[in-house]
Design a protein around this motif. Structure first.
Motif, PDB file in Angstrom:
ATOM      1  N   GLN A  18       0.840  -1.198   0.000  1.00 15.28           N
ATOM      2  CA  GLN A  18       0.000   0.000   0.000  1.00 15.28           C
ATOM      3  C   GLN A  18       0.871   1.242   0.000  1.00 15.28           C
ATOM      4  OE1 GLN A  18      -2.518  -0.455   3.420  1.00 15.28           O
ATOM      5  NE2 GLN A  18      -1.029   0.389   4.814  1.00 15.28           N
ATOM      6  N   LEU A  19       0.313   2.317  -0.545  1.00 17.22           N
ATOM      7  CA  LEU A  19       1.026   3.576  -0.662  1.00 17.22           C
ATOM      8  C   LEU A  19       0.091   4.723  -0.320  1.00 17.22           C
ATOM      9  CD1 LEU A  19       2.574   2.789  -4.137  1.00 17.22           C
ATOM     10  CD2 LEU A  19       3.858   2.908  -2.007  1.00 17.22           C
ATOM     11  N   GLN A  20       0.665   5.822   0.115  1.00 19.77           N
ATOM     12  CA  GLN A  20      -0.078   7.047   0.366  1.00 19.77           C
ATOM     13  C   GLN A  20       0.070   7.934  -0.867  1.00 19.77           C
ATOM     14  OE1 GLN A  20      -1.897   7.695   3.289  1.00 19.77           O
ATOM     15  NE2 GLN A  20      -1.453   5.531   3.591  1.00 19.77           N
ATOM     16  N   VAL A  21      -1.054   8.397  -1.402  1.00 15.42           N
ATOM     17  CA  VAL A  21      -1.032   9.197  -2.625  1.00 15.42           C
ATOM     18  C   VAL A  21      -1.977  10.375  -2.459  1.00 15.42           C
ATOM     19  CG1 VAL A  21      -1.482   9.187  -5.110  1.00 15.42           C
ATOM     20  CG2 VAL A  21      -0.555   7.137  -4.013  1.00 15.42           C
ATOM     21  N   GLU A  22      -1.512  11.544  -2.864  1.00 16.82           N
ATOM     22  CA  GLU A  22      -2.347  12.743  -2.846  1.00 16.82           C
ATOM     23  C   GLU A  22      -3.065  12.833  -4.190  1.00 16.82           C
ATOM     24  OE1 GLU A  22      -2.904  16.882  -1.022  1.00 16.82           O
ATOM     25  OE2 GLU A  22      -1.292  15.572  -0.447  1.00 16.82           O
ATOM     26  N   ALA A  23      -4.404  12.758  -4.159  1.00 19.64           N
ATOM     27  CA  ALA A  23      -5.202  12.824  -5.385  1.00 19.64           C
ATOM     28  C   ALA A  23      -6.654  13.108  -5.020  1.00 19.64           C
ATOM     29  CB  ALA A  23      -5.103  11.503  -6.143  1.00 19.64           C
ATOM     30  N   THR A  24      -7.365  13.744  -5.946  1.00 18.52           N
ATOM     31  CA  THR A  24      -8.790  14.011  -5.716  1.00 18.52           C
ATOM     32  C   THR A  24      -9.680  13.113  -6.560  1.00 18.52           C
ATOM     33  OG1 THR A  24      -8.838  15.784  -7.362  1.00 18.52           O
ATOM     34  CG2 THR A  24      -8.380  16.420  -5.070  1.00 18.52           C
ATOM     35  N   ASN A  25      -9.081  12.360  -7.501  1.00 15.47           N
ATOM     36  CA  ASN A  25      -9.851  11.381  -8.266  1.00 15.47           C
ATOM     37  C   ASN A  25      -8.925  10.240  -8.687  1.00 15.47           C
ATOM     38  OD1 ASN A  25      -8.554  12.118 -10.762  1.00 15.47           O
ATOM     39  ND2 ASN A  25      -9.990  13.814 -10.992  1.00 15.47           N
ATOM     40  N   VAL A  26      -9.511   9.202  -9.244  1.00 12.18           N
ATOM     41  CA  VAL A  26      -8.734   8.009  -9.599  1.00 12.18           C
ATOM     42  C   VAL A  26      -7.709   8.332 -10.681  1.00 12.18           C
ATOM     43  CG1 VAL A  26      -8.889   5.671 -10.544  1.00 12.18           C
ATOM     44  CG2 VAL A  26     -10.526   6.421  -8.817  1.00 12.18           C
ATOM     45  N   ARG A  27      -8.052   9.184 -11.636  1.00 11.10           N
ATOM     46  CA  ARG A  27      -7.091   9.556 -12.688  1.00 11.10           C
ATOM     47  C   ARG A  27      -5.829  10.175 -12.076  1.00 11.10           C
ATOM     48  NH1 ARG A  27      -7.857  10.424 -17.963  1.00 11.10           N
ATOM     49  NH2 ARG A  27     -10.104  10.598 -17.670  1.00 11.10           N
ATOM     50  N   GLN A  28      -5.990  11.119 -11.165  1.00 11.23           N
ATOM     51  CA  GLN A  28      -4.835  11.747 -10.517  1.00 11.23           C
ATOM     52  C   GLN A  28      -4.038  10.737  -9.704  1.00 11.23           C
ATOM     53  OE1 GLN A  28      -6.253  15.040  -8.211  1.00 11.23           O
ATOM     54  NE2 GLN A  28      -6.606  16.332 -10.003  1.00 11.23           N
ATOM     55  N   LEU A  29      -4.733   9.819  -9.071  1.00 13.58           N
ATOM     56  CA  LEU A  29      -4.060   8.788  -8.288  1.00 13.58           C
ATOM     57  C   LEU A  29      -3.165   7.940  -9.192  1.00 13.58           C
ATOM     58  CD1 LEU A  29      -5.317   6.762  -5.387  1.00 13.58           C
ATOM     59  CD2 LEU A  29      -4.582   5.495  -7.380  1.00 13.58           C
ATOM     60  N   ILE A  30      -3.694   7.514 -10.337  1.00 13.11           N
ATOM     61  CA  ILE A  30      -2.909   6.699 -11.263  1.00 13.11           C
ATOM     62  C   ILE A  30      -1.762   7.509 -11.857  1.00 13.11           C
ATOM     63  CG2 ILE A  30      -2.986   5.450 -13.463  1.00 13.11           C
ATOM     64  CD1 ILE A  30      -5.803   4.488 -12.617  1.00 13.11           C
ATOM     65  N   GLU A  31      -1.998   8.779 -12.162  1.00  9.76           N
ATOM     66  CA  GLU A  31      -0.921   9.634 -12.680  1.00  9.76           C
ATOM     67  C   GLU A  31       0.201   9.785 -11.654  1.00  9.76           C
ATOM     68  OE1 GLU A  31      -3.045  13.186 -13.793  1.00  9.76           O
ATOM     69  OE2 GLU A  31      -3.647  12.344 -15.719  1.00  9.76           O
ATOM     70  N   ALA A  32      -0.166   9.930 -10.381  1.00  6.61           N
ATOM     71  CA  ALA A  32       0.842  10.039  -9.316  1.00  6.61           C
ATOM     72  C   ALA A  32       1.621   8.736  -9.175  1.00  6.61           C
ATOM     73  CB  ALA A  32       0.182  10.425  -7.996  1.00  6.61           C
ATOM     74  N   LEU A  33       0.926   7.601  -9.268  1.00  5.81           N
ATOM     75  CA  LEU A  33       1.610   6.315  -9.217  1.00  5.81           C
ATOM     76  C   LEU A  33       2.555   6.159 -10.403  1.00  5.81           C
ATOM     77  CD1 LEU A  33      -1.273   3.910  -8.130  1.00  5.81           C
ATOM     78  CD2 LEU A  33       0.691   4.620  -6.757  1.00  5.81           C
ATOM     79  N   GLU A  34       2.099   6.551 -11.587  1.00  5.90           N
ATOM     80  CA  GLU A  34       2.920   6.436 -12.794  1.00  5.90           C
ATOM     81  C   GLU A  34       4.186   7.283 -12.686  1.00  5.90           C
ATOM     82  OE1 GLU A  34       4.134   5.315 -16.673  1.00  5.90           O
ATOM     83  OE2 GLU A  34       2.716   4.385 -15.293  1.00  5.90           O
ATOM     84  N   ALA A  35       4.083   8.455 -12.068  1.00  4.55           N
ATOM     85  CA  ALA A  35       5.250   9.331 -11.909  1.00  4.55           C
ATOM     86  C   ALA A  35       6.325   8.664 -11.049  1.00  4.55           C
ATOM     87  CB  ALA A  35       4.828  10.665 -11.296  1.00  4.55           C
ATOM     88  N   LYS A  36       5.907   7.878 -10.057  1.00  3.70           N
ATOM     89  CA  LYS A  36       6.856   7.204  -9.171  1.00  3.70           C
ATOM     90  C   LYS A  36       7.241   5.813  -9.659  1.00  3.70           C
ATOM     91  CE  LYS A  36       5.716   9.411  -4.818  1.00  3.70           C
ATOM     92  NZ  LYS A  36       5.350   9.208  -3.422  1.00  3.70           N
ATOM     93  N   PHE A  37       6.312   5.156 -10.350  1.00  2.00           N
ATOM     94  CA  PHE A  37       6.501   3.765 -10.769  1.00  2.00           C
ATOM     95  C   PHE A  37       6.134   3.624 -12.244  1.00  2.00           C
ATOM     96  CE2 PHE A  37       4.966   3.934  -6.348  1.00  2.00           C
ATOM     97  CZ  PHE A  37       6.109   3.503  -5.698  1.00  2.00           C
ATOM     98  N   PRO A  38       7.014   4.062 -13.145  1.00  2.00           N
ATOM     99  CA  PRO A  38       6.716   4.014 -14.573  1.00  2.00           C
ATOM    100  C   PRO A  38       6.264   2.624 -15.019  1.00  2.00           C
ATOM    101  CG  PRO A  38       8.736   5.226 -14.183  1.00  2.00           C
ATOM    102  CD  PRO A  38       8.344   4.601 -12.870  1.00  2.00           C
ATOM    103  N   GLY A  39       5.189   2.615 -15.799  1.00  2.00           N
ATOM    104  CA  GLY A  39       4.641   1.365 -16.304  1.00  2.00           C
ATOM    105  C   GLY A  39       3.394   0.911 -15.581  1.00  2.00           C
ATOM    106  N   ILE A  40       3.137   1.442 -14.397  1.00  2.00           N
ATOM    107  CA  ILE A  40       1.979   0.976 -13.637  1.00  2.00           C
ATOM    108  C   ILE A  40       0.666   1.431 -14.280  1.00  2.00           C
ATOM    109  CG2 ILE A  40       1.816   2.869 -11.960  1.00  2.00           C
ATOM    110  CD1 ILE A  40       1.308   0.600  -9.833  1.00  2.00           C
ATOM    111  N   ALA A  41       0.656   2.600 -14.901  1.00  2.00           N
ATOM    112  CA  ALA A  41      -0.578   3.097 -15.531  1.00  2.00           C
ATOM    113  C   ALA A  41      -1.030   2.159 -16.646  1.00  2.00           C
ATOM    114  CB  ALA A  41      -0.390   4.514 -16.060  1.00  2.00           C
TER     115      ALA A  41
END
Length: 86
Positions: A18-41
């Motif tokens: 699990q990870l802590q992510v700052e986002a107001t919707n699922v799209r932003q959450l996935i974009e934040a994950l992608e920025a840290k973990f390329p390929g996850i999106a």
């Protein structure tokens, strides 16, 4: 921050359950994950949609709003394989 629970098949990308992510919707959450973990999106999305076969739950409720689903300040988000059959 929202807590996102990483499916077992994606933990090799994140190294965490699990990870802590700052986002107001699922799209932003996935974009934040992608920025840290390329390929996850690409593993979570198919173009502009959640990948077929995946379901998003937010705070214990299944969401049908896909990437536009809103998150509260401390939401819990799970990406789960969709269950089919009868």
């Amino acid at each position: 921050m929202s807590t996102v629970h990483i499916p077992a098949q994606l933990r090799s990308l994140t190294g965490a359950e699990q990870l802590q992510v700052e986002a107001t919707n699922v799209r932003q959450l996935i974009e934040a994950l992608e920025a840290k973990f390329p390929g996850i999106a690409a593993r979570l999305c198919d173009g502009d949609r959640i990948r077929p076969g995946l379901q998003v739950t937010i705070d214990g409720a299944v969401s049908n709003k896909g990437l536009a689903a809103r998150l509260a300040a401390e939401s819990e988000v799970y990406f789960l394989p969709a269950i089919g059959g009868g």
